[in-house]
Write a protein that holds these residues in place. Structure first.
Motif, PDB file in Angstrom:
ATOM      1  N   GLU A 184      -4.070  25.775 -36.671  1.00 40.01           N
ATOM      2  CA  GLU A 184      -3.028  25.956 -35.658  1.00 40.01           C
ATOM      3  C   GLU A 184      -1.621  25.862 -36.236  1.00 40.01           C
ATOM      4  O   GLU A 184      -0.648  25.887 -35.500  1.00 40.01           O
ATOM      5  CB  GLU A 184      -3.203  24.918 -34.549  1.00 40.01           C
ATOM      6  CG  GLU A 184      -4.471  25.126 -33.746  1.00 40.01           C
ATOM      7  CD  GLU A 184      -4.665  24.100 -32.653  1.00 40.01           C
ATOM      8  OE1 GLU A 184      -3.919  23.085 -32.624  1.00 40.01           O
ATOM      9  OE2 GLU A 184      -5.565  24.299 -31.819  1.00 40.01           O
ATOM     10  N   ASN A 185      -1.516  25.726 -37.558  1.00 37.70           N
ATOM     11  CA  ASN A 185      -0.228  25.642 -38.253  1.00 37.70           C
ATOM     12  C   ASN A 185       0.665  24.543 -37.682  1.00 37.70           C
ATOM     13  O   ASN A 185       1.855  24.739 -37.459  1.00 37.70           O
ATOM     14  CB  ASN A 185       0.488  27.003 -38.241  1.00 37.70           C
ATOM     15  CG  ASN A 185       1.504  27.102 -39.350  1.00 37.70           C
ATOM     16  OD1 ASN A 185       1.385  26.440 -40.379  1.00 37.70           O
ATOM     17  ND2 ASN A 185       2.526  27.911 -39.143  1.00 37.70           N
ATOM     18  N   LYS A 186       0.075  23.360 -37.448  1.00 38.75           N
ATOM     19  CA  LYS A 186       0.826  22.221 -36.930  1.00 38.75           C
ATOM     20  C   LYS A 186       1.877  21.750 -37.934  1.00 38.75           C
ATOM     21  O   LYS A 186       2.909  21.235 -37.564  1.00 38.75           O
ATOM     22  CB  LYS A 186      -0.106  21.054 -36.589  1.00 38.75           C
ATOM     23  CG  LYS A 186      -1.067  21.347 -35.487  1.00 38.75           C
ATOM     24  CD  LYS A 186      -0.371  21.369 -34.158  1.00 38.75           C
ATOM     25  CE  LYS A 186      -1.399  21.519 -33.057  1.00 38.75           C
ATOM     26  NZ  LYS A 186      -0.818  21.638 -31.753  1.00 38.75           N
ATOM     27  N   PHE A 187       1.529  21.850 -39.184  1.00 38.11           N
ATOM     28  CA  PHE A 187       2.522  21.624 -40.237  1.00 38.11           C
ATOM     29  C   PHE A 187       2.180  22.552 -41.382  1.00 38.11           C
ATOM     30  O   PHE A 187       1.030  22.853 -41.639  1.00 38.11           O
ATOM     31  CB  PHE A 187       2.614  20.160 -40.676  1.00 38.11           C
ATOM     32  CG  PHE A 187       1.363  19.598 -41.280  1.00 38.11           C
ATOM     33  CD1 PHE A 187       1.160  19.609 -42.641  1.00 38.11           C
ATOM     34  CD2 PHE A 187       0.393  19.026 -40.478  1.00 38.11           C
ATOM     35  CE1 PHE A 187       0.016  19.087 -43.194  1.00 38.11           C
ATOM     36  CE2 PHE A 187      -0.767  18.491 -41.019  1.00 38.11           C
ATOM     37  CZ  PHE A 187      -0.943  18.526 -42.378  1.00 38.11           C
ATOM     38  N   SER A 188       3.205  23.010 -42.020  1.00 38.12           N
ATOM     39  CA  SER A 188       3.024  24.024 -43.040  1.00 38.12           C
ATOM     40  C   SER A 188       2.744  23.399 -44.401  1.00 38.12           C
ATOM     41  O   SER A 188       3.596  22.722 -44.969  1.00 38.12           O
ATOM     42  CB  SER A 188       4.271  24.900 -43.133  1.00 38.12           C
ATOM     43  OG  SER A 188       4.203  25.720 -44.262  1.00 38.12           O
ATOM     44  N   CYS A 189       1.561  23.639 -44.907  1.00 35.92           N
ATOM     45  CA  CYS A 189       1.224  23.151 -46.240  1.00 35.92           C
ATOM     46  C   CYS A 189       2.122  23.812 -47.283  1.00 35.92           C
ATOM     47  O   CYS A 189       2.537  23.168 -48.245  1.00 35.92           O
ATOM     48  CB  CYS A 189      -0.245  23.428 -46.562  1.00 35.92           C
ATOM     49  SG  CYS A 189      -1.376  22.371 -45.665  1.00 35.92           S
TER      50      CYS A 189
ATOM     51  N   ILE B 143      -1.954  15.628 -37.492  1.00 38.04           N
ATOM     52  CA  ILE B 143      -1.438  16.912 -37.018  1.00 38.04           C
ATOM     53  C   ILE B 143       0.023  17.145 -37.402  1.00 38.04           C
ATOM     54  O   ILE B 143       0.636  18.098 -36.939  1.00 38.04           O
ATOM     55  CB  ILE B 143      -1.603  17.059 -35.491  1.00 38.04           C
ATOM     56  CG1 ILE B 143      -0.874  15.942 -34.765  1.00 38.04           C
ATOM     57  CG2 ILE B 143      -3.076  17.099 -35.112  1.00 38.04           C
ATOM     58  CD1 ILE B 143      -0.782  16.150 -33.271  1.00 38.04           C
ATOM     59  N   SER B 144       0.565  16.264 -38.238  1.00 33.55           N
ATOM     60  CA  SER B 144       1.950  16.449 -38.659  1.00 33.55           C
ATOM     61  C   SER B 144       2.150  15.810 -40.029  1.00 33.55           C
ATOM     62  O   SER B 144       1.322  15.026 -40.498  1.00 33.55           O
ATOM     63  CB  SER B 144       2.910  15.801 -37.655  1.00 33.55           C
ATOM     64  OG  SER B 144       2.773  14.384 -37.692  1.00 33.55           O
ATOM     65  N   LEU B 145       3.272  16.132 -40.631  1.00 32.85           N
ATOM     66  CA  LEU B 145       3.615  15.524 -41.907  1.00 32.85           C
ATOM     67  C   LEU B 145       3.769  14.010 -41.750  1.00 32.85           C
ATOM     68  O   LEU B 145       3.370  13.246 -42.619  1.00 32.85           O
ATOM     69  CB  LEU B 145       4.903  16.142 -42.461  1.00 32.85           C
ATOM     70  CG  LEU B 145       5.380  15.643 -43.809  1.00 32.85           C
ATOM     71  CD1 LEU B 145       4.295  15.797 -44.869  1.00 32.85           C
ATOM     72  CD2 LEU B 145       6.641  16.385 -44.225  1.00 32.85           C
TER      73      LEU B 145
END
Length: 134
Positions: free
Chosen positions: A111-116, A84-86
């Motif tokens: 959920e845009n937990k981290f932005s690709c 759920i994160s980088l």
């Protein structure tokens, strides 16, 4: 598997964390390593691994189990959930030498937990030490 080939079919394992984080017994029939070893003997090459919290409602990332599963079975492992994160993605990347080589991202993207896009932009500038391996 004979019809489609070992490279086209995977075994999916869903494992629930034990209460209180108690150590699990690798000798039990339902243990992921036992299932993975049986899958290897049947000719499978890859496992899809999901670990759930004690309630079974949330996917979690258990790097220790992932590494143990890959090294013990010799199979390639795809992580399903819990990233759920980088930082989580980097933790999985560190497991590549053991055989954990891919991740399925679902809810974290939704959920845009981290932005690709942010990761791609960093990679494009050369300031992010990650290169996709194809």
């Amino acid at each position: 598997m004979a019809k489609h080939g070992a490279g086209k079919v995977v075994v999916a394992i869903e494992h629930r964390t034990l209460p209180g984080g108690a150590p699990d017994d690798e000798g039990l029939p339902g243990h992921p390593v036992v299932i993975g070893e049986a899958a290897r003997k049947m000719g499978f090459r890859r496992l899809l691994y999901t670990e759930l919290d004690q309630t079974g409602g949330t996917r979690i990332l258990n790097a220790r189990m992932l590494e143990r599963l890959a090294r013990s079975t010799g199979l390639r492992v795809t992580v399903s959930g819990g990233v759920i994160s980088l930082e989580d993605l980097r933790a999985v990347e560190a497991l590549e030498p053991a055989g954990v080589d891919s991740v399925i991202l679902r809810r974290a993207i939704y959920e845009n937990k981290f932005s690709c896009q942010a990761i791609w932009r960093l990679a494009e500038t050369g300031r992010y030490p990650f290169t996709a391996k194809v």
